[in-house]
Design a protein around this motif. Structure first.
Motif, PDB file in Angstrom:
ATOM      1  N   PHE A 149       0.836  -1.201   0.000  1.00 15.78           N
ATOM      2  CA  PHE A 149       0.000   0.000   0.000  1.00 15.78           C
ATOM      3  C   PHE A 149       0.871   1.251   0.000  1.00 15.78           C
ATOM      4  CE2 PHE A 149      -2.503  -3.340   1.935  1.00 15.78           C
ATOM      5  CZ  PHE A 149      -3.742  -3.190   1.337  1.00 15.78           C
ATOM      6  N   GLU A 150       0.385   2.289  -0.625  1.00 16.22           N
ATOM      7  CA  GLU A 150       1.038   3.590  -0.593  1.00 16.22           C
ATOM      8  C   GLU A 150       0.125   4.567   0.146  1.00 16.22           C
ATOM      9  OE1 GLU A 150       1.823   4.740  -4.569  1.00 16.22           O
ATOM     10  OE2 GLU A 150       3.396   3.244  -4.893  1.00 16.22           O
ATOM     11  N   GLU A 151       0.697   5.347   1.034  1.00 19.71           N
ATOM     12  CA  GLU A 151      -0.100   6.321   1.782  1.00 19.71           C
ATOM     13  C   GLU A 151      -0.559   7.439   0.857  1.00 19.71           C
ATOM     14  OE1 GLU A 151       0.083   9.030   5.843  1.00 19.71           O
ATOM     15  OE2 GLU A 151       1.912   8.099   5.051  1.00 19.71           O
ATOM     16  N   GLU A 152      -1.845   7.688   0.887  1.00 19.40           N
ATOM     17  CA  GLU A 152      -2.413   8.749   0.044  1.00 19.40           C
ATOM     18  C   GLU A 152      -2.571  10.012   0.889  1.00 19.40           C
ATOM     19  OE1 GLU A 152      -5.705   8.690  -3.363  1.00 19.40           O
ATOM     20  OE2 GLU A 152      -6.536   8.371  -1.382  1.00 19.40           O
ATOM     21  N   ARG A 153      -1.761  11.012   0.580  1.00 19.37           N
ATOM     22  CA  ARG A 153      -1.762  12.231   1.383  1.00 19.37           C
ATOM     23  C   ARG A 153      -2.698  13.297   0.821  1.00 19.37           C
ATOM     24  NH1 ARG A 153       1.920  12.457   5.315  1.00 19.37           N
ATOM     25  NH2 ARG A 153       3.547  10.869   5.371  1.00 19.37           N
ATOM     26  N   GLU A 154      -2.954  13.251  -0.472  1.00 19.93           N
ATOM     27  CA  GLU A 154      -3.837  14.255  -1.067  1.00 19.93           C
ATOM     28  C   GLU A 154      -5.293  13.863  -0.837  1.00 19.93           C
ATOM     29  OE1 GLU A 154      -4.959  14.959  -5.470  1.00 19.93           O
ATOM     30  OE2 GLU A 154      -3.258  16.294  -5.103  1.00 19.93           O
ATOM     31  N   LEU A 155      -6.049  14.726  -0.204  1.00 16.68           N
ATOM     32  CA  LEU A 155      -7.449  14.465   0.096  1.00 16.68           C
ATOM     33  C   LEU A 155      -8.342  15.335  -0.761  1.00 16.68           C
ATOM     34  CD1 LEU A 155      -7.203  14.454   4.004  1.00 16.68           C
ATOM     35  CD2 LEU A 155      -7.237  12.465   2.494  1.00 16.68           C
ATOM     36  N   THR A 156      -9.601  14.973  -0.794  1.00 15.83           N
ATOM     37  CA  THR A 156     -10.608  15.790  -1.458  1.00 15.83           C
ATOM     38  C   THR A 156     -11.655  16.188  -0.433  1.00 15.83           C
ATOM     39  OG1 THR A 156     -10.307  14.696  -3.606  1.00 15.83           O
ATOM     40  CG2 THR A 156     -12.363  15.888  -3.261  1.00 15.83           C
ATOM     41  N   VAL A 157     -11.932  17.470  -0.349  1.00 18.87           N
ATOM     42  CA  VAL A 157     -12.953  17.984   0.555  1.00 18.87           C
ATOM     43  C   VAL A 157     -14.151  18.414  -0.285  1.00 18.87           C
ATOM     44  CG1 VAL A 157     -13.540  19.781   2.228  1.00 18.87           C
ATOM     45  CG2 VAL A 157     -11.256  18.763   2.241  1.00 18.87           C
ATOM     46  N   MET A 158     -15.318  17.868   0.017  1.00 20.18           N
ATOM     47  CA  MET A 158     -16.549  18.256  -0.674  1.00 20.18           C
ATOM     48  C   MET A 158     -17.450  19.028   0.287  1.00 20.18           C
ATOM     49  SD  MET A 158     -16.500  17.417  -3.854  1.00 20.18           S
ATOM     50  CE  MET A 158     -18.218  17.846  -4.148  1.00 20.18           C
ATOM     51  N   LEU A 159     -17.853  20.220  -0.128  1.00 18.10           N
ATOM     52  CA  LEU A 159     -18.788  21.031   0.643  1.00 18.10           C
ATOM     53  C   LEU A 159     -20.171  20.865   0.027  1.00 18.10           C
ATOM     54  CD1 LEU A 159     -16.607  24.277   0.855  1.00 18.10           C
ATOM     55  CD2 LEU A 159     -16.731  22.406   2.521  1.00 18.10           C
ATOM     56  N   VAL A 160     -21.087  20.291   0.771  1.00 17.98           N
ATOM     57  CA  VAL A 160     -22.468  20.090   0.314  1.00 17.98           C
ATOM     58  C   VAL A 160     -23.323  21.057   1.125  1.00 17.98           C
ATOM     59  CG1 VAL A 160     -24.310  18.422  -0.069  1.00 17.98           C
ATOM     60  CG2 VAL A 160     -21.922  17.672  -0.142  1.00 17.98           C
ATOM     61  N   VAL A 161     -23.726  22.164   0.482  1.00 13.52           N
ATOM     62  CA  VAL A 161     -24.287  23.293   1.215  1.00 13.52           C
ATOM     63  C   VAL A 161     -25.760  23.526   0.857  1.00 13.52           C
ATOM     64  CG1 VAL A 161     -23.980  25.727   1.802  1.00 13.52           C
ATOM     65  CG2 VAL A 161     -21.988  24.341   1.198  1.00 13.52           C
ATOM     66  N   ASP A 162     -26.572  23.595   1.881  1.00 10.08           N
ATOM     67  CA  ASP A 162     -28.011  23.842   1.765  1.00 10.08           C
ATOM     68  C   ASP A 162     -28.262  25.354   1.663  1.00 10.08           C
ATOM     69  OD1 ASP A 162     -30.737  24.136   2.133  1.00 10.08           O
ATOM     70  OD2 ASP A 162     -30.772  23.273   4.153  1.00 10.08           O
ATOM     71  N   LEU A 163     -28.845  25.776   0.530  1.00  8.87           N
ATOM     72  CA  LEU A 163     -29.219  27.187   0.371  1.00  8.87           C
ATOM     73  C   LEU A 163     -30.724  27.300   0.132  1.00  8.87           C
ATOM     74  CD1 LEU A 163     -26.360  28.888  -1.728  1.00  8.87           C
ATOM     75  CD2 LEU A 163     -26.634  28.715   0.752  1.00  8.87           C
ATOM     76  N   SER A 164     -31.501  26.490   0.840  1.00  4.05           N
ATOM     77  CA  SER A 164     -32.965  26.527   0.712  1.00  4.05           C
ATOM     78  C   SER A 164     -33.527  27.760   1.402  1.00  4.05           C
ATOM     79  CB  SER A 164     -33.560  25.259   1.342  1.00  4.05           C
ATOM     80  OG  SER A 164     -33.231  25.194   2.713  1.00  4.05           O
ATOM     81  N   GLY A 165     -34.831  27.941   1.305  1.00  2.00           N
ATOM     82  CA  GLY A 165     -35.473  29.130   1.848  1.00  2.00           C
ATOM     83  C   GLY A 165     -35.268  29.329   3.328  1.00  2.00           C
ATOM     84  N   SER A 166     -35.221  28.228   4.097  1.00  2.00           N
ATOM     85  CA  SER A 166     -35.076  28.352   5.546  1.00  2.00           C
ATOM     86  C   SER A 166     -33.698  28.854   5.953  1.00  2.00           C
ATOM     87  CB  SER A 166     -35.347  27.004   6.222  1.00  2.00           C
ATOM     88  OG  SER A 166     -34.439  26.017   5.761  1.00  2.00           O
ATOM     89  N   GLN A 167     -32.729  28.811   5.036  1.00  2.00           N
ATOM     90  CA  GLN A 167     -31.383  29.275   5.349  1.00  2.00           C
ATOM     91  C   GLN A 167     -31.294  30.807   5.428  1.00  2.00           C
ATOM     92  OE1 GLN A 167     -30.187  26.446   6.592  1.00  2.00           O
ATOM     93  NE2 GLN A 167     -28.199  26.822   5.685  1.00  2.00           N
ATOM     94  N   TYR A 168     -32.327  31.482   4.975  1.00  2.00           N
ATOM     95  CA  TYR A 168     -32.329  32.952   5.029  1.00  2.00           C
ATOM     96  C   TYR A 168     -32.863  33.449   6.371  1.00  2.00           C
ATOM     97  CZ  TYR A 168     -31.337  32.990   0.028  1.00  2.00           C
ATOM     98  OH  TYR A 168     -30.741  32.826  -1.187  1.00  2.00           O
ATOM     99  N   PHE A 169     -33.171  32.519   7.271  1.00  2.00           N
ATOM    100  CA  PHE A 169     -33.716  32.879   8.573  1.00  2.00           C
ATOM    101  C   PHE A 169     -32.588  33.130   9.562  1.00  2.00           C
ATOM    102  CE2 PHE A 169     -35.499  31.801  12.781  1.00  2.00           C
ATOM    103  CZ  PHE A 169     -36.599  32.643  12.789  1.00  2.00           C
ATOM    104  N   GLY A 170     -32.753  34.158  10.372  1.00  2.00           N
ATOM    105  CA  GLY A 170     -31.771  34.469  11.401  1.00  2.00           C
ATOM    106  C   GLY A 170     -32.264  35.625  12.243  1.00  2.00           C
ATOM    107  N   THR A 171     -32.265  35.477  13.563  1.00  2.98           N
ATOM    108  CA  THR A 171     -32.842  36.510  14.429  1.00  2.98           C
ATOM    109  C   THR A 171     -31.822  37.144  15.372  1.00  2.98           C
ATOM    110  OG1 THR A 171     -33.438  34.889  16.135  1.00  2.98           O
ATOM    111  CG2 THR A 171     -35.069  35.327  14.416  1.00  2.98           C
ATOM    112  N   VAL A 172     -30.558  36.729  15.305  1.00  2.00           N
ATOM    113  CA  VAL A 172     -29.582  37.252  16.265  1.00  2.00           C
ATOM    114  C   VAL A 172     -28.469  37.990  15.527  1.00  2.00           C
ATOM    115  CG1 VAL A 172     -28.201  36.732  18.309  1.00  2.00           C
ATOM    116  CG2 VAL A 172     -30.126  35.263  17.715  1.00  2.00           C
TER     117      VAL A 172
END
Length: 252
Positions: free
Chosen positions: A32-55
């Motif tokens: 086996f060879e150590e795999e140092r390069e990773l992949t980061v995936m950002l799965v981001v919710d931008l639905s209507g409820s994400q526009y809510f904020g009261t503070v």
């Protein structure tokens, strides 16, 4: 996995490939060879409820800021980073790459993108991720999880990828002040309803229901053996993030 070669004195017997060993009648081991390069995936919710904020900020603003931190952290670590924006459908897919300009593009997309959908479909986002990115990745699922029916997909993705849920909430979603009759509007469906927010029985029911939903999500992540970070619009998200990565560092 890189190759198979003949067993040499000192090799770990746990690496023996028994199928090849049986075929050639002498021991072979997997290399086996150590795999140092990773992949980061950002799965981001931008639905209507994400526009809510009261503070201090809306949930969308918090999601964008956390995504920016993670994107630049991946860049600093020389890892690839990709993006999936979703609502009740897949809104945008940016394949993972490794460069400063690419990280800036991801942040720009999150800041300026206006989704067509209003609802939340976590299941579709997870299914799309599984099809779009086959190689194992570190996946940050950033959402308020205002949805259900994604249990199976969450477990499937959790087995293929290193999946971390980042749940963003606002205190007014958990408890309503006693303000009497009030009109509430669902930001995802547009439905409006007048409720008696001065009724003790209603407020008790509301808090209980929200607590049950929150505990149900926690159980789902726990039973699926997946990590979860909980942040809100009132407090700094830095402490939960730092605490999470410190805990992970000790675990590794």
């Amino acid at each position: 996995f890189a190759e198979v070669r003949e067993y040499q004195p000192g090799d770990d017997i746990r690496d023996i490939d028994w199928n090849v060993t049986a075929r050639f009648d002498r021991p072979y081991v997997k290399v086996f060879e150590e795999e140092r390069e990773l992949t980061v995936m950002l799965v981001v919710d931008l639905s209507g409820s994400q526009y809510f904020g009261t503070v201090n900020a809306t949930k969308r603003q918090i999601a964008v800021e956390i995504s920016a931190i993670l994107a630049f952290s991946a860049l600093k670590n020389n890892d690839k980073v990709g993006l999936i924006i979703f609502s009740d459908k897949i809104e945008k897919f940016v394949p993972p790459k490794k460069s400063r300009s690419h990280a800036l593009r991801i942040i720009r997309e999150l800041l300026s993108f206006e989704p067509e959908g209003k609802g939340t479909d976590v299941n579709s986002a997870l299914e799309f991720l599984n099809k779009a990115h086959k190689k194992r990745a570190i996946v940050f699922l950033i959402s308020d999880f205002n949805d259900d029916g994604y249990d199976r997909s969450l477990r499937i993705v959790g087995k293929r990828h290193d999946l971390i849920g980042v749940e963003i909430s606002d205190e007014r979603e958990q408890t309503i002040p006693r303000i009497g009759l009030a009109r509430f509007r669902d930001p995802e469906t547009g439905r409006e309803e007048v409720v008696d927010a001065g009724s003790k029985s209603f407020l008790t029911f509301y808090r209980k229901r929200k607590r049950e939903l929150r505990e149900s999500r926690q159980r789902l992540f726990n039973t699926s053996r997946l990590d979860r970070i909980s942040v809100n619009t009132r407090d700094s998200y830095i402490s939960p993030l730092v605490g999470f990565f410190r805990t992970r560092g000790k675990r590794w």
